[in-house]
Scaffold this motif. Structure first.
Motif, PDB file in Angstrom:
ATOM      1  N   ALA A  67      10.026  -1.209  -7.822  1.00  0.00           N
ATOM      2  CA  ALA A  67      11.298  -0.400  -8.465  1.00  0.00           C
ATOM      3  C   ALA A  67      11.089   1.013  -8.499  1.00  0.00           C
ATOM      4  CB  ALA A  67      11.404  -1.130  -9.755  1.00  0.00           C
ATOM      5  N   GLY A  68      12.068   1.857  -8.424  1.00  0.00           N
ATOM      6  CA  GLY A  68      11.817   3.248  -8.328  1.00  0.00           C
ATOM      7  C   GLY A  68      12.073   3.753  -7.313  1.00  0.00           C
ATOM      8  N   GLN A  69      12.069   5.106  -7.349  1.00  0.00           N
ATOM      9  CA  GLN A  69      12.383   6.050  -6.177  1.00  0.00           C
ATOM     10  C   GLN A  69      11.681   5.755  -4.822  1.00  0.00           C
ATOM     11  OE1 GLN A  69      12.098  10.317  -6.475  1.00  0.00           O
ATOM     12  NE2 GLN A  69      14.296  10.502  -5.933  1.00  0.00           N
ATOM     13  N   THR A  70      10.208   5.370  -4.670  1.00  0.00           N
ATOM     14  CA  THR A  70       9.567   5.192  -3.573  1.00  0.00           C
ATOM     15  C   THR A  70       9.149   3.864  -3.568  1.00  0.00           C
ATOM     16  OG1 THR A  70       7.596   5.615  -5.081  1.00  0.00           O
ATOM     17  CG2 THR A  70       8.720   7.637  -4.165  1.00  0.00           C
ATOM     18  N   ALA A  98       9.519  -0.391  -2.679  1.00  0.00           N
ATOM     19  CA  ALA A  98       9.759  -1.320  -1.254  1.00  0.00           C
ATOM     20  C   ALA A  98      11.131  -1.805  -1.427  1.00  0.00           C
ATOM     21  CB  ALA A  98       8.896  -2.567  -1.481  1.00  0.00           C
ATOM     22  N   ILE A  99      11.799  -1.986  -2.666  1.00  0.00           N
ATOM     23  CA  ILE A  99      13.354  -2.421  -2.643  1.00  0.00           C
ATOM     24  C   ILE A  99      14.141  -0.893  -2.093  1.00  0.00           C
ATOM     25  CG2 ILE A  99      15.216  -2.891  -4.174  1.00  0.00           C
ATOM     26  CD1 ILE A  99      13.113  -5.168  -3.274  1.00  0.00           C
ATOM     27  N   ARG A 100      13.749  -0.019  -2.694  1.00  0.00           N
ATOM     28  CA  ARG A 100      14.501   1.304  -2.142  1.00  0.00           C
ATOM     29  C   ARG A 100      14.329   1.549  -0.738  1.00  0.00           C
ATOM     30  NH1 ARG A 100      15.806   5.609  -5.556  1.00  0.00           N
ATOM     31  NH2 ARG A 100      16.973   7.281  -4.518  1.00  0.00           N
ATOM     32  N   ALA A 101      13.322   1.055   0.079  1.00  0.00           N
ATOM     33  CA  ALA A 101      13.254   1.326   1.442  1.00  0.00           C
ATOM     34  C   ALA A 101      14.002   0.372   2.093  1.00  0.00           C
ATOM     35  CB  ALA A 101      11.689   1.173   1.723  1.00  0.00           C
ATOM     36  N   LEU A 102      14.563  -0.674   1.648  1.00  0.00           N
ATOM     37  CA  LEU A 102      15.184  -1.577   2.466  1.00  0.00           C
ATOM     38  C   LEU A 102      16.793  -1.355   2.644  1.00  0.00           C
ATOM     39  CD1 LEU A 102      14.095  -4.932   0.583  1.00  0.00           C
ATOM     40  CD2 LEU A 102      13.213  -3.878   3.041  1.00  0.00           C
ATOM     41  N   PRO A 103      17.321  -1.574   3.572  1.00  0.00           N
ATOM     42  CA  PRO A 103      18.875  -1.388   3.936  1.00  0.00           C
ATOM     43  C   PRO A 103      19.739  -1.990   2.961  1.00  0.00           C
ATOM     44  CG  PRO A 103      17.565  -1.580   6.165  1.00  0.00           C
ATOM     45  CD  PRO A 103      16.746  -2.006   4.802  1.00  0.00           C
ATOM     46  N   VAL A 104      20.684  -1.418   2.170  1.00  0.00           N
ATOM     47  CA  VAL A 104      21.607  -2.275   1.801  1.00  0.00           C
ATOM     48  C   VAL A 104      22.008  -3.553   2.016  1.00  0.00           C
ATOM     49  CG1 VAL A 104      23.961  -2.128   0.381  1.00  0.00           C
ATOM     50  CG2 VAL A 104      22.467  -0.128   0.704  1.00  0.00           C
ATOM     51  N   ASP A 105      22.239  -3.855   3.433  1.00  0.00           N
ATOM     52  CA  ASP A 105      22.835  -5.020   3.878  1.00  0.00           C
ATOM     53  C   ASP A 105      21.581  -6.147   3.822  1.00  0.00           C
ATOM     54  OD1 ASP A 105      25.248  -4.307   4.454  1.00  0.00           O
ATOM     55  OD2 ASP A 105      25.288  -4.163   6.623  1.00  0.00           O
ATOM     56  N   VAL A 106      20.345  -5.692   4.051  1.00  0.00           N
ATOM     57  CA  VAL A 106      19.187  -6.539   3.854  1.00  0.00           C
ATOM     58  C   VAL A 106      19.282  -6.934   2.422  1.00  0.00           C
ATOM     59  CG1 VAL A 106      16.632  -6.879   3.759  1.00  0.00           C
ATOM     60  CG2 VAL A 106      17.851  -5.348   5.718  1.00  0.00           C
ATOM     61  N   LEU A 107      19.447  -6.325   1.533  1.00  0.00           N
ATOM     62  CA  LEU A 107      19.408  -6.537   0.056  1.00  0.00           C
ATOM     63  C   LEU A 107      20.686  -7.560  -0.288  1.00  0.00           C
ATOM     64  CD1 LEU A 107      18.782  -3.112  -1.764  1.00  0.00           C
ATOM     65  CD2 LEU A 107      17.133  -5.039  -1.210  1.00  0.00           C
ATOM     66  N   THR A 108      21.856  -7.183   0.303  1.00  0.00           N
ATOM     67  CA  THR A 108      23.062  -8.034  -0.037  1.00  0.00           C
ATOM     68  C   THR A 108      22.690  -9.464   0.498  1.00  0.00           C
ATOM     69  OG1 THR A 108      24.596  -6.021   0.319  1.00  0.00           O
ATOM     70  CG2 THR A 108      25.378  -8.220   0.501  1.00  0.00           C
ATOM     71  N   ASN A 109      22.312  -9.553   1.772  1.00  0.00           N
ATOM     72  CA  ASN A 109      22.271 -10.879   2.046  1.00  0.00           C
ATOM     73  C   ASN A 109      20.666 -11.522   1.740  1.00  0.00           C
ATOM     74  OD1 ASN A 109      23.997 -11.443   4.755  1.00  0.00           O
ATOM     75  ND2 ASN A 109      23.585  -9.069   4.859  1.00  0.00           N
ATOM     76  N   TYR A 157      19.603 -11.415  -1.286  1.00  0.00           N
ATOM     77  CA  TYR A 157      19.712 -11.728  -2.779  1.00  0.00           C
ATOM     78  C   TYR A 157      21.184 -12.421  -3.008  1.00  0.00           C
ATOM     79  CZ  TYR A 157      15.594  -9.158  -3.538  1.00  0.00           C
ATOM     80  OH  TYR A 157      14.139  -8.655  -3.378  1.00  0.00           O
ATOM     81  N   GLN A 158      22.074 -12.350  -2.011  1.00  0.00           N
ATOM     82  CA  GLN A 158      23.332 -12.968  -2.065  1.00  0.00           C
ATOM     83  C   GLN A 158      24.041 -12.245  -3.243  1.00  0.00           C
ATOM     84  OE1 GLN A 158      23.704 -17.299  -1.368  1.00  0.00           O
ATOM     85  NE2 GLN A 158      21.313 -17.317  -1.642  1.00  0.00           N
ATOM     86  N   ILE A 159      24.111 -11.058  -3.180  1.00  0.00           N
ATOM     87  CA  ILE A 159      24.748 -10.130  -4.213  1.00  0.00           C
ATOM     88  C   ILE A 159      25.657  -9.206  -3.331  1.00  0.00           C
ATOM     89  CG2 ILE A 159      22.932 -10.271  -5.740  1.00  0.00           C
ATOM     90  CD1 ILE A 159      22.078  -7.436  -4.879  1.00  0.00           C
ATOM     91  N   GLN A 219      23.691  -1.677  -4.071  1.00  0.00           N
ATOM     92  CA  GLN A 219      23.358  -0.464  -3.959  1.00  0.00           C
ATOM     93  C   GLN A 219      22.876  -0.050  -5.482  1.00  0.00           C
ATOM     94  OE1 GLN A 219      27.674   0.835  -2.830  1.00  0.00           O
ATOM     95  NE2 GLN A 219      27.074   1.528  -0.880  1.00  0.00           N
ATOM     96  N   LYS A 220      23.309  -0.638  -6.653  1.00  0.00           N
ATOM     97  CA  LYS A 220      22.828  -0.347  -8.019  1.00  0.00           C
ATOM     98  C   LYS A 220      21.574  -0.684  -7.903  1.00  0.00           C
ATOM     99  CE  LYS A 220      27.235  -0.834 -10.493  1.00  0.00           C
ATOM    100  NZ  LYS A 220      27.784  -1.911 -11.526  1.00  0.00           N
ATOM    101  N   LEU A 221      21.259  -1.956  -7.321  1.00  0.00           N
ATOM    102  CA  LEU A 221      19.902  -2.394  -7.390  1.00  0.00           C
ATOM    103  C   LEU A 221      18.953  -1.124  -6.724  1.00  0.00           C
ATOM    104  CD1 LEU A 221      17.730  -4.897  -7.854  1.00  0.00           C
ATOM    105  CD2 LEU A 221      18.042  -5.473  -5.657  1.00  0.00           C
ATOM    106  N   LYS A 222      19.389  -0.701  -5.687  1.00  0.00           N
ATOM    107  CA  LYS A 222      18.494   0.033  -5.015  1.00  0.00           C
ATOM    108  C   LYS A 222      18.314   1.485  -5.587  1.00  0.00           C
ATOM    109  CE  LYS A 222      18.104   2.057  -0.425  1.00  0.00           C
ATOM    110  NZ  LYS A 222      18.439   1.989   1.155  1.00  0.00           N
TER     111      LYS A 222
END
Length: 469
Positions: free
Chosen positions: A417-420, A422-433, A435-437, A443-446
């Motif tokens: 978590a945070g500015q640097t 691993a989650i911040r480095a992932l594309p938003v679409d990768v996070l969407t799919n 975590y099914q969110i 975007q908030k998570l990132k």
């Protein structure tokens, strides 16, 4: 050809067995915050030992002890089969470390007229003396003879890491201390609550360094007299058979050694202005002149700093090149009240965390997604975080300070978590799919945490600066 094939097969089998054995050591289902299990008393202090048969120590391949040395106390000269890194939790003192082949550059002499020019009579000469103070980390290579003396007014407290599975140790997975003086008594070697490990690699009592006699007791007296060119009575004294003071002795009139004052050394370092820090060209950092000490308590030199959350000082081989030889590093961390050190994993090292003040809640998660530790770690307790296990820390109401030893000279972390992160480095679409969110939540998570490593209390806003510990 058949013999070659058989030899290669045996080699692969042995290698596979060793790899499997090492893997089993870190299949940890539960980690506990531990305290010292034994205490060995001496004339001028005591040593406490953590249980090296605990599974988390077996995984990391390290041992931890705690020395408490009274004023004018001397930890007798000895050497160990493993590299040592110790942190000065309290007090000040100095240590001597003997490295083979290095000159005796510390000397005091008295000019005398002996019927010829330039006559000198040396009163004493020895290798370099290192002064240290609270907040210092000191490195000692494996096999280097050393001693420690408390020249302050308060007790000297040292947190000591011994990397018993380091490549420099070719004996076994136990650290062994070879005393050059004294007669640490066998009856002081208590084994309350210790059990032999399932693999049998750590034998009962082997790690209790203060329970051994000095090595001169094993030599013949006449041989010693001949080797040192002294009389037999003096050779007998080397054996220290009637010495009952233990491994930390009191120097009644204080210890007198040839050493520059700390103030002069610090003045010289100030004049250098930090030039050349982390740069060793193979000439200044020779084995005889290498620096073995660095202070990591100065928050103005912090590597990570958040005025609402805390700070961290990292000590690696770029700052102290001798750590490259030891393959160890350290971290000094401070979290203010209720502040969080975001979840992260250490990519290339085990992490041994000892709390020096306050308390914090820690959660540690293994590769199966199981929480192997979820509890408070209090002052004077220790937890081992195995390599790649994810961990998050949150300080209690009083804040928290800790010292962390790491089994790599340039240990690296990866945050979740945070500015640097691993989650911040992932594309938003990768996070969407993944975590099914919804995309907005991804975007908030990132982007919801703009801080890097240490987070101020509260989910979305700072509550002002928390008091320091």
């Amino acid at each position: 050809m058949a013999k070659l094939f058989l030899s290669l097969s045996l080699l692969l089998l042995v290698h596979g067995c060793l790899a499997f054995q090492q893997k089993n050591e870190c299949q940890i289902q539960r980690i506990d915050a531990v305290e010292p299990r034994q205490r060995v008393e001496s004339e001028a202090g005591f040593t406490e030992f953590f249980d090296t048969n605990d599974q988390q120590f077996q995984c990391a391949g390290v041992e931890v002890i705690r020395h408490q040395i009274e004023p004018q106390g001397l930890l007798l000269p000895s050497y160990v089969n493993a590299p040592i890194l110790f942190y000065v939790e309290q007090g000040k003192g100095f240590q001597g470390m003997t490295l083979p082949g290095c000159p005796e550059t510390y000397e005091v002499s008295q000019q005398q007229f002996q019927g010829r020019k330039g006559g000198q009579s040396f009163q004493d000469r020895h290798q370099k003396i290192q002064e240290f103070r609270q907040g210092d980390v000191v490195a000692i290579p494996a096999g280097a003879a050393h001693w420690i003396y408390n020249n302050g007014q308060d007790d000297l407290v040292l947190i000591v890491l011994l990397d018993s599975t380091n490549f420099a140790n070719q004996l076994d997975q136990n650290h062994r201390r070879f005393f050059l003086a004294g007669n640490p008594q066998q009856e002081q070697k208590q084994q309350q609550g210790r059990q032999q490990s399932p693999r049998g690699t750590r034998q009962q009592g082997q790690s209790l360094e203060a329970g051994s006699n000095n090595i001169f007791q094993g030599f013949d007296v006449d041989v010693l007299a001949e080797a040192f060119n002294v009389d037999r009575e003096t050779a007998e004294m080397l054996r220290c058979e009637d010495d009952r003071r233990g491994h930390i002795v009191r120097v009644e009139r204080g210890l007198k050694v040839v050493s520059p004052s700390m103030s002069r050394e610090e003045q010289w370092q100030g004049q250098q202005g930090g030039r050349g820090r982390g740069q060793d060209n193979g000439f200044e950092e020779t084995i005889c002149s290498m620096k073995v000490r660095a202070n990591i308590d100065d928050y103005t030199q912090a590597d990570v700093y958040n005025p609402q959350a805390g700070h961290c000082n990292h000590l690696n081989s770029f700052k102290l090149p001798i750590l490259r030889l030891l393959q160890l590093s350290a971290e000094r961390g401070v979290l203010y009240r209720n502040a969080i050190m975001g979840p992260y994993w250490t990519m290339n090292a085990h992490n041994i965390i000892y709390v020096t003040k306050g308390n914090m809640r820690m959660q540690i998660v293994n590769d199966e997604g199981q929480a192997v530790f979820d509890d408070q770690i209090q002052e004077r307790q220790l937890v081992v975080v195995p390599q790649n296990f994810a961990v998050v820390k949150q300080a209690g109401e009083q804040g928290c300070r800790w010292i962390s030893f790491r089994t790599n000279d340039n240990a690296m972390i990866n945050t979740l978590a945070g500015q640097t992160s691993a989650i911040r480095a992932l594309p938003v679409d990768v996070l969407t799919n993944a975590y099914q969110i919804p995309r907005e939540e991804a975007q908030k998570l990132k982007y919801s945490r703009e801080e890097t490593v240490m987070f101020s209390p509260g989910s979305f806003s700072s509550r002002g600066r928390a008091p320091r510990v």
